[in-house]
Scaffold this active site. Structure first.
Site, PDB file in Angstrom:
ATOM      1  N   HIS A   1       1.074  -1.041   0.003  1.00 54.72           N
ATOM      2  CA  HIS A   1      -0.095   0.034  -0.234  1.00 54.72           C
ATOM      3  C   HIS A   1       0.986   1.317  -0.042  1.00 54.72           C
ATOM      4  CE1 HIS A   1       0.970   0.328   4.109  1.00 54.72           C
ATOM      5  NE2 HIS A   1       0.401  -1.056   4.612  1.00 54.72           N
ATOM      6  N   ALA A   2       0.338   2.361   0.053  1.00 56.53           N
ATOM      7  CA  ALA A   2       1.163   3.836   0.034  1.00 56.53           C
ATOM      8  C   ALA A   2       2.209   3.918   0.883  1.00 56.53           C
ATOM      9  CB  ALA A   2      -0.035   4.976  -0.040  1.00 56.53           C
TER      10      ALA A   2
ATOM     11  N   HIS B   1       4.219   1.395   2.035  1.00 53.36           N
ATOM     12  CA  HIS B   1       5.570   0.721   1.753  1.00 53.36           C
ATOM     13  C   HIS B   1       5.888   1.375   0.233  1.00 53.36           C
ATOM     14  CE1 HIS B   1       2.581  -3.124   2.921  1.00 53.36           C
ATOM     15  NE2 HIS B   1       4.257  -3.214   3.440  1.00 53.36           N
TER      16      HIS B   1
ATOM     17  N   GLU C   1       7.662   3.687  10.569  1.00 54.60           N
ATOM     18  CA  GLU C   1       7.608   3.982  11.924  1.00 54.60           C
ATOM     19  C   GLU C   1       6.245   3.543  12.591  1.00 54.60           C
ATOM     20  OE1 GLU C   1       8.214   8.230  12.354  1.00 54.60           O
ATOM     21  OE2 GLU C   1      10.533   8.110  11.928  1.00 54.60           O
TER      22      GLU C   1
ATOM     23  N   GLN D   1       8.950  -2.802  16.149  1.00 53.99           N
ATOM     24  CA  GLN D   1       9.719  -3.578  15.306  1.00 53.99           C
ATOM     25  C   GLN D   1      11.164  -2.667  14.784  1.00 53.99           C
ATOM     26  OE1 GLN D   1       8.524  -6.028  11.641  1.00 53.99           O
ATOM     27  NE2 GLN D   1       8.703  -4.020  10.512  1.00 53.99           N
TER      28      GLN D   1
ATOM     29  N   SER E   1      -1.716  -3.477   5.767  1.00 57.69           N
ATOM     30  CA  SER E   1      -2.199  -4.517   5.168  1.00 57.69           C
ATOM     31  C   SER E   1      -3.444  -5.099   5.720  1.00 57.69           C
ATOM     32  CB  SER E   1      -1.033  -5.692   4.720  1.00 57.69           C
ATOM     33  OG  SER E   1       0.040  -5.096   4.164  1.00 57.69           O
TER      34      SER E   1
HETATM   35  O1  PAF Z   1       7.020  -5.195   8.485  1.00 54.36           O
HETATM   36  C1  PAF Z   1       7.191  -6.253   7.779  1.00 54.36           C
HETATM   37  O2  PAF Z   1       6.496  -6.260   6.728  1.00 54.36           O
HETATM   38  C2  PAF Z   1       8.120  -7.343   8.198  1.00 54.36           C
HETATM   39  O3  PAF Z   1       7.877  -7.592   9.457  1.00 54.36           O
HETATM   40  C3  PAF Z   1       9.322  -7.699   7.619  1.00 54.36           C
HETATM   41  C4  PAF Z   1       9.956  -6.561   8.284  1.00 54.36           C
HETATM   42  C5  PAF Z   1       9.361  -7.438   6.197  1.00 54.36           C
HETATM   43  C6  PAF Z   1       9.973  -8.700   8.120  1.00 54.36           C
HETATM   44  O4  PAF Z   1       9.439  -9.965   7.769  1.00 54.36           O
END
Ligand code: PAF
Length: 282
Positions: A34-35, A37, A150, A155, A188
């Protein structure tokens, strides 16, 4: 844009770019783009000569009752979006390429402290799965920089810590959250919401905004969080957590100024996460 599935070709093509002195920017994803990414791809495009995206729905980061099988696989659409966004190379391996000995026999990367609590508390093993696959992608691509959203605040903290702890030679770039017009953070998983749930979902962000105003105005933390949880429940959410942490995810103390509100809450079966940074008063 070329799409590759095997490690040998990926390494060969990237070695060629490195020999030519080009810098490499990496955007790891699980697809269903999506936008949010595409903003990561745009940031990598601004900072590096060659942009490599990866699409891999990583089984190691899904718990037994999570949505691994249902996770949308939309490769053709994703390829079109990546190409339009200026991505040069897509690495989209299958599970056997990434984990040839299977998940149980796989060496894992585990990042203590920052992986604990918040989403790590609700999803045991999740951040080990993320840390393992991201370390592997860093080794396969050997990028100069990698971009992460962010929105997945914890993560991002886990990845920054593993890069520091393992002395990995790359820069981690955090990219601000992309939001829909009504404030809902793009994800997503928003695609799982039905029409009624989608109408309620922006209340998550509105609640964080109201709490930020209260906390920046000096309201006691416990009162704000209790009020926030009530507001989310009244709207129809089942909150997993709503917490205030220092910006580095440590506990908030008397001297903490840079802080972050973090939440995860379920609407029906869909788990949404969001966060908002703020400055606590002196
Ligand atoms: O944020 C995500 O899409 C996932 O956690 C990543 C960083 C690609 C790892 O699988």
């Amino acid at each position: 844009m070329q799409t590759l599935n095997d490690v040998a070709t990926l390494r060969e093509m990237l070695a060629e770019h490195r020999r030519a002195g080009r810098t490499i920017g990496l955007v790891p994803t699980m697809g269903n783009l999506h936008a949010g990414h595409l903003a990561l791809v745009a940031e990598a495009r601004r900072r590096a000569d060659v942009v490599v995206a990866t699409i891999f729905v990583n089984p190691m980061q899904f718990g037994p009752n999570e949505d691994l099988d249902a996770y949308p696989r939309t490769l053709a659409d994703d390829q079109a979006h990546l190409e339009a966004a200026g991505c040069d190379l897509l690495f989209a391996p299958d599970v056997a390429t990434v984990y040839p000995r299977g998940l149980d026999a796989q060496t894992r990367v585990s990042v203590p402290e920052v992986s604990e609590g918040l989403c790590g508390g609700d999803r045991p093993g999740h951040f080990d799965g993320v840390a393992t696959v991201v370390t592997m992608l860093f080794n396969l691509v050997q990028p100069d920089l990698a971009c992460f959203g962010e929105k997945d605040y914890q993560q991002l903290a886990v990845i920054r810590r593993l890069v520091a702890d393992l002395h990995l030679p790359l820069e981690i770039v955090g990219v601000p959250i992309e939001r829909a017009e009504d404030g809902l953070a793009l994800s997503s998983r928003n695609g799982y919401l039905d029409t009624a749930q989608r109408a309620v979902a922006p209340e998550l962000y509105r609640t964080l905004c109201a709490l930020r105003e209260a906390l920046e105005g000096g309201e006691p933390v416990d009162d704000s969080l209790t009020r926030g949880l009530e507001r989310l429940r009244e709207a129809g959410f089942v909150p997993d957590y709503l917490e205030l942490r220092a910006a580095d995810l440590g506990p908030v103390g008397d001297t903490t100024r840079d802080a972050v509100l973090l939440t995860a809450a379920r609407l029906g079966p869909t788990r949404l996460i969001d966060n908002l940074s703020l400055t606590l008063p002196r």
